[in-house]
Design an enzyme around this catalytic site. Sequence first.
Site, short mmCIF file in Angstrom:
data_model
loop_
_atom_site.label_atom_id
_atom_site.label_comp_id
_atom_site.label_asym_id
_atom_site.label_seq_id
_atom_site.Cartn_x
_atom_site.Cartn_y
_atom_site.Cartn_z
N GLY A 1 -49.58 -98.52 -56.19
CA GLY A 1 -50.25 -97.42 -55.48
C GLY A 1 -51.51 -97.87 -54.78
N ARG A 2 -52.19 -98.82 -55.39
CA ARG A 2 -53.44 -99.32 -54.81
C ARG A 2 -53.23 -99.95 -53.44
NH1 ARG A 2 -55.08 -101.17 -60.75
NH2 ARG A 2 -55.83 -99.09 -61.29
N TYR B 1 -60.05 -92.68 -55.98
CA TYR B 1 -58.76 -92.43 -56.63
C TYR B 1 -57.86 -93.67 -56.74
CZ TYR B 1 -56.72 -90.92 -51.97
OH TYR B 1 -56.28 -90.81 -50.68
N GLU B 2 -56.88 -93.54 -57.62
CA GLU B 2 -55.99 -94.65 -58.00
C GLU B 2 -56.78 -95.87 -58.45
OE1 GLU B 2 -52.31 -95.12 -55.89
OE2 GLU B 2 -52.45 -93.08 -55.09
N GLY B 3 -57.79 -95.59 -59.24
CA GLY B 3 -58.66 -96.66 -59.75
C GLY B 3 -59.90 -96.77 -58.90
#
Lengths: 380, 266
Positions: free
Chosen positions: A242-243, A362-364
């Site tokens: 996702g990153r 988001y997503e880390g």
Amino acid sequence: MDFRLSKEHQLLQEMYRKFAENEVKPLAEEVDEEERVPYETVEKLKRYGMLGIPFPKEYGGQGGDVLAYVMCVEEMAKVCGTTSVIISAHTSLCATPIYEFGTEEQKQKYLVPLAKGEKIGAFGLTEPGAGTDAAGQQTKAVLEGDHYVLNGSKIFITNAGFADIFIIFAMTDKSKGTRGISAFIVEKDFPGFSVGKHEKKMGIKGSSTCELIMENCIVPKENLLGQEGKGFGIAMKTLDGGRIGIASQALGIGEGALDETIKYVKERKQFGKRISQFQNTQFEIASMKADLDAAQLLVYRAACAKQNKEPYGHMAAMAKLFAANTASDVTRRCVQLHGGYGYTREYPIERMMRDAKITEIYEGTSEVQKMVIASYLKVN
Amino acid sequence: MKIVVCVKQVPDTTEVKLDPVTNTLIRDGVPSIINPDDKAGIEAALQLKEKLNDGSTVTIVSMGPPQADVALREALAMGADEAYLLSDRAFGGSDTFATSTIIAAGLKKIGFDLVITGRQAIDGDTAQVGPQIAEHLGIPQVSYAEDVQIENGDTVVVKRQFEDRYHILEMKLPCLLTALAELAEPRYMSVGGCFDAYREKEVKVLGFEDLKDMFNPEHIGLKGSPTNVFKSFTKQAKGAGTVYKDISAEDAVATIVAKLEERHII
């Protein structure tokens, strides 16, 4: 080493650009102002295969690759941050884990309609008390005969308001910590499942970000994704991928801002000159361009590594860390070059600055990316 | 049904600038596109194929240099089934007559039921190649098509744009029509289509040797082109017109007649 795009990717890039310019850009301002999901765009994304880019044709996908997918997110993000994250969350966070961890039956039942764009996907990991500390899951899943019963809630879930299929994480055995987390494929119509509060956000305002509530939610046993207790690993691997999507979103937002700014500085006159004639403008533009190209190389490298099944977690983390930071920095500097006009909503640049910020979160968060990179270097 | 669409790769004239010194087109760095009328033809062909849904196919044909390959790949990525590039040094310098001779030869070789060409290309604006192809092939043609339907499997019904009206015309297959941009709004390439265009499909190249039995070699290339360019010039921009407001019909007539006489038009 060859840094040129293949002919296929060049053709795709041309298609993405035309599509973004003609179909996505004209709606970007309205979608932001009205905080609404651009459903008409989602329909078109489906028609042209942009909701199933990296999946094989036998699963309803386009038979493309990860690079083709991130280029799509990048090109859409140049003109509309909202549209790009719809694609990214759907593809990276919902369809991909089913493709990578699902059984053949799960792929046929869920991946096929997701890849075709007939169904929209979302991913529910974050909870009020489990953000960066994702291991602190409170949602529980108890096996009762042929189904699990899920109880708990999720927050900040992208695409939640209109998604059909959710990947939901829950504790099947609290005593085992992260090894007690499992992943489930949940349909929006499962009994006990509902969508809660819609968040009002600073940016990506058209993106639907909601709470999910599970009250004695019945999930068939066969909807367990992967094995029981393997959910945390699935979540982390999914976020690695996702990153790359979010990194390409950040990259696109930054590139879009620079495109707008180059146009603006060639038109705007002050002190009897176009502001592009001032060295400060030239140096700012040049330095932003260099940063964005560096970000692009990191993003494309991570995408190709994932495609080639090489270890890519650290590359994805570096791509996201750098691209997100660049997006925030570049959009802020682009607003500055626009001066007072840049602060108004008559120009898209302030929207881009608001949209960019989320990519650092988001997503880390960027801090998590640094943890991933340091851990890769065994600095602990 | 085998639908064949003839396309031309042209410079995107919206991006073309004139060299202020030589008054010629600056072609460097100008992107190449599929001629817009031809692209409408591709879309119309794809829609016919989808509507017929009987195994009909769409074939794209272009004559041009090897770089025209990318225009054909774009058509394949939109959904066309196969593509042919008619390319050979011997074809270079062809005018519309020689070009239509070569394309007609290519079509005879490839086979066709319905041929669709664009009305005219934005770089030449002759509108001659399509009709000439039909003449070479000895098939009926309708130009300026704004709508097309297939009836009873072998009849093509075309709505032809005319100056002040439309004509509804029927032709039996095989036949040719020339498409206006209004015929159909072209779709985008699809993601899978872009991959298929390079990985699954091919652009077949036909050269002089492949087609030499299909045309008279004296009728192709620069030598086979009867057109002589008499003069070329840059069109000057016209000035703004004069507006006469709030005058009676009689005064208006008098004013217009006076102006026309002044310029020796009447």
